[in-house]
Design a protein around this motif. Structure first.
Motif, PDB file in Angstrom:
ATOM      1  N   GLU A 106      -6.331   5.518  -2.614  1.00  0.00           N
ATOM      2  CA  GLU A 106      -6.264   4.021  -2.322  1.00  0.00           C
ATOM      3  C   GLU A 106      -7.450   3.213  -2.303  1.00  0.00           C
ATOM      4  OE1 GLU A 106      -2.059   3.203   0.464  1.00  0.00           O
ATOM      5  OE2 GLU A 106      -4.033   3.066   1.270  1.00  0.00           O
ATOM      6  N   ARG A 120       1.976   4.473  -5.858  1.00  0.00           N
ATOM      7  CA  ARG A 120       3.204   4.234  -5.246  1.00  0.00           C
ATOM      8  C   ARG A 120       4.438   4.901  -5.523  1.00  0.00           C
ATOM      9  NH1 ARG A 120       1.038  -1.330  -4.778  1.00  0.00           N
ATOM     10  NH2 ARG A 120       1.064  -1.815  -7.083  1.00  0.00           N
ATOM     11  N   ASP A 133       0.563   1.304  -9.066  1.00  0.00           N
ATOM     12  CA  ASP A 133       1.993   1.421  -9.236  1.00  0.00           C
ATOM     13  C   ASP A 133       2.277   2.863  -9.325  1.00  0.00           C
ATOM     14  OD1 ASP A 133       3.258  -0.947  -8.773  1.00  0.00           O
ATOM     15  OD2 ASP A 133       3.399  -1.417 -10.981  1.00  0.00           O
ATOM     16  N   ARG A 178       0.956  -1.061  -0.116  1.00  0.00           N
ATOM     17  CA  ARG A 178      -0.138  -0.041   0.070  1.00  0.00           C
ATOM     18  C   ARG A 178       0.962   1.279  -0.047  1.00  0.00           C
ATOM     19  NH1 ARG A 178      -5.146   0.024   1.196  1.00  0.00           N
ATOM     20  NH2 ARG A 178      -6.167  -2.125   1.624  1.00  0.00           N
ATOM     21  N   PRO A 179       0.487   2.258  -0.868  1.00  0.00           N
ATOM     22  CA  PRO A 179       1.428   3.372  -0.953  1.00  0.00           C
ATOM     23  C   PRO A 179       1.329   4.220   0.474  1.00  0.00           C
ATOM     24  CG  PRO A 179      -0.034   3.167  -2.756  1.00  0.00           C
ATOM     25  CD  PRO A 179      -0.329   2.061  -1.849  1.00  0.00           C
TER      26      PRO A 179
END
Length: 283
Positions: free
Chosen positions: A168, A226, A223, A95-96
């Motif tokens: 998210e 992230r 991505d 998870r970022p």
């Protein structure tokens, strides 16, 4: 579709991409650790290392996205990962927001160390306690420890945290909708009326290909989030703090992989089995 590489070839490309990424993680960890342990730190050298780390992450995301155009499901539950790692995945990775939680964890642990040393009389005053932690965790070396984040830095990190969690959640909802669609027409009806379980026809193949395509798009978006989150954190921190943070992230990533392999090895030994998938792949 006939001209596309086989699934086995694509899986090899994906596995090789991952193994190269892990190699770069290990190499970057060693280089960052060495740079932070130097008595007099070259901030320009550290900045260049940080740019390299961000660039490598970006390249990895691009390559992974290219390999996921048709067989994206491999990246959501990779065979080259351990079971432990796969159990912790979110959209094919971490998870970022976990990047931000790592900042908080480092800040908290170093603050506790500072004040524990001070209260135990290990330093003459608080400024010396601060000076001790300039060596970083585990004596790696540092400059401005994470425990010295300014109020402005903490405000920006908290603001980024809220925005990241919101993004998210949006991706998670999209993923949930996609999972619900897999049980929808034509898959559900086709499966019900098929005489042979698992038999595919053109409609099923088309639906599954579309599913893989949308999953690949979600992975690419995850991505991007992230990478964006990582870049923004680095921009908020000082160069030495950023290097400290990136080093901790690489150590955590590599450690999770090794812990997962160790647990699988123990489980296989207890069952009298052979080597795990990760070991068989030579990781």
């Amino acid at each position: 579709m006939e001209n596309n590489p086989s699934s086995s070839n694509i899986e090899k490309l994906q596995r090789d991409c991952y193994n190269e990424w892990m190699r770069l993680q290990s190499k970057g960890m060693t280089e960052l650790k060495q740079a932070l342990s130097n008595g007099e730190k070259d901030e320009e050298e550290i900045r260049e290392m940080i740019r390299t780390v961000i660039g490598e992450f970006k390249d990895y995301a691009v390559k992974r996205s290219e390999h996921c155009r048709r067989y994206s499901s491999n990246s959501f539950a990779p065979k080259w990962n351990t079971c432990l790692e796969n159990a912790l995945l979110w959209m094919g990775g971490c998870r970022p927001s976990s990047f931000i939680r790592l900042v908080y964890a480092l800040c908290g642990s170093q603050t506790e160390l500072r004040y524990a040393n001070f209260l135990n009389g290990n330093t003459d005053d608080l400024s010396m306690a601060q000076g001790e932690t300039r060596g970083g965790i585990d004596g790696r070396g540092g400059g401005e420890p994470m425990s010295e984040l300014t109020a402005e830095q903490l405000f920006k990190i908290n603001e980024l945290h809220l925005k990241t969690v919101d993004q998210e959640n949006k991706l998670t909802k999209q993923s949930a909708s996609l999972q619900e669609d897999t049980a929808d027409v034509p898959l559900a009806v086709t499966a019900f009326y098929k005489e042979v379980i698992g038999e595919c026809d053109v409609d099923v193949e088309r639906a599954l290909d579309k599913h893989e395509e949308v999953m690949g798009g979600l992975l690419a978006e995850a991505d991007k989030l992230r990478l964006s989150t990582l870049t923004k954190i680095v921009d908020i921190l000082t160069p030495v703090q950023a290097a400290d943070f990136l080093l901790a992230g690489k150590k955590l990533h590599l450690s999770m992989h090794e812990w997962g392999r160790l647990r699988e090895r123990r489980r296989l030994e207890a069952c009298g089995g052979g080597s795990s998938g990760g070991e068989a792949a030579g990781e």
